[in-house]
Scaffold this motif. Structure first.
Motif, PDB file in Angstrom:
ATOM      1  N   ILE A   1      68.594  23.521 -14.274  1.00 12.81           N
ATOM      2  CA  ILE A   1      68.346  24.735 -15.056  1.00 12.81           C
ATOM      3  C   ILE A   1      67.282  25.587 -14.360  1.00 12.81           C
ATOM      4  CG2 ILE A   1      67.475  25.622 -17.265  1.00 12.81           C
ATOM      5  CD1 ILE A   1      68.722  23.077 -18.569  1.00 12.81           C
ATOM      6  N   ALA A   2      66.289  24.935 -13.775  1.00  6.24           N
ATOM      7  CA  ALA A   2      65.203  25.650 -13.092  1.00  6.24           C
ATOM      8  C   ALA A   2      65.675  26.399 -11.849  1.00  6.24           C
ATOM      9  CB  ALA A   2      64.094  24.668 -12.721  1.00  6.24           C
ATOM     10  N   ARG A   3      66.854  26.087 -11.342  1.00  2.00           N
ATOM     11  CA  ARG A   3      67.401  26.809 -10.181  1.00  2.00           C
ATOM     12  C   ARG A   3      67.844  28.225 -10.542  1.00  2.00           C
ATOM     13  NH1 ARG A   3      72.296  23.649  -8.170  1.00  2.00           N
ATOM     14  NH2 ARG A   3      72.461  25.464  -6.805  1.00  2.00           N
ATOM     15  N   VAL A   4      68.008  28.491 -11.835  1.00  2.00           N
ATOM     16  CA  VAL A   4      68.525  29.779 -12.290  1.00  2.00           C
ATOM     17  C   VAL A   4      67.380  30.781 -12.366  1.00  2.00           C
ATOM     18  CG1 VAL A   4      69.742  31.002 -14.123  1.00  2.00           C
ATOM     19  CG2 VAL A   4      70.325  28.611 -13.608  1.00  2.00           C
ATOM     20  N   HIS A   5      67.528  31.894 -11.660  1.00  2.00           N
ATOM     21  CA  HIS A   5      66.521  32.954 -11.638  1.00  2.00           C
ATOM     22  C   HIS A   5      66.719  33.890 -12.823  1.00  2.00           C
ATOM     23  CE1 HIS A   5      65.139  32.157  -7.488  1.00  2.00           C
ATOM     24  NE2 HIS A   5      66.367  31.675  -7.367  1.00  2.00           N
ATOM     25  N   ARG A   6      65.596  34.274 -13.412  1.00  4.79           N
ATOM     26  CA  ARG A   6      65.603  35.257 -14.485  1.00  4.79           C
ATOM     27  C   ARG A   6      64.175  35.673 -14.722  1.00  4.79           C
ATOM     28  NH1 ARG A   6      65.703  35.762 -20.025  1.00  4.79           N
ATOM     29  NH2 ARG A   6      67.059  37.401 -20.733  1.00  4.79           N
TER      30      ARG A   6
END
Length: 166
Positions: A125-130
């Motif tokens: 989940i931490a790989r997702v940028h936002r």
């Protein structure tokens, strides 16, 4: 006379150094996705529109996630879709270089809970940028696409983005 730097030479029509062709995947058909893919192609990306709901997809979209590799950037263009978690889970199962979800940075992205509910590990989940893209005050789909692509280019080049300072 000083030697011309390579960026200046390219701006004046010289051939740039050869690079691999990266892939840009826009997840979910949307006005922003249209501009991302149009401008992404101009920037040398191989572009793909992925929309798992074939009834909502635009012409040319694929309902099956294509092969993605470490030279692939993925941008989720609609964080309200019910397929968000499953689509992003499937993206994260591949060795993509970069994955991000558009949305308001003042709120936790709905992708977090959607991925947790599917059992996706926190490290994935931490790989997702936002948020994504450069903060240029974008309001229109074309502007959002430009800001997003500028952010991807900066990231690929190891740069923070933004204006040069003196």
């Amino acid at each position: 006379m000083a030697a011309e730097d390579s960026a200046c030479a390219v701006a004046h029509g010289a051939e740039g150094s050869p690079v691999e062709t990266p892939t840009l995947v826009a997840v979910f058909a949307s006005p922003v996705a249209e501009f991302l893919l149009r401008y992404g192609a101009d920037l040398g990306y191989r572009t793909v529109l992925y929309d798992p709901d074939s009834s909502r997809a635009a012409p040319g979209a694929t309902a099956v996630l294509p092969d993605l590799d470490a030279d692939t950037d993925v941008v989720v263009t609609d964080h309200h879709r019910p397929e968000l978690g499953a689509a992003l889970r499937d993206v994260l199962a591949r060795p993509v270089r970069w994955a991000g979800v558009m949305g308001n940075p003042r709120h936790e992205g709905p992708h977090v809970e959607a991925l947790r509910s599917l059992g996706v590990p926190e490290a994935e989940i931490a790989r997702v940028h936002r948020p994504i893209g450069l903060d240029i005050g974008s309001r229109r789909p074309a502007e959002i696409a430009i800001a997003t692509l500028a952010g991807l280019i900066a990231d690929r080049n190891g740069r923070p983005g933004g204006f040069f300072t003196r």
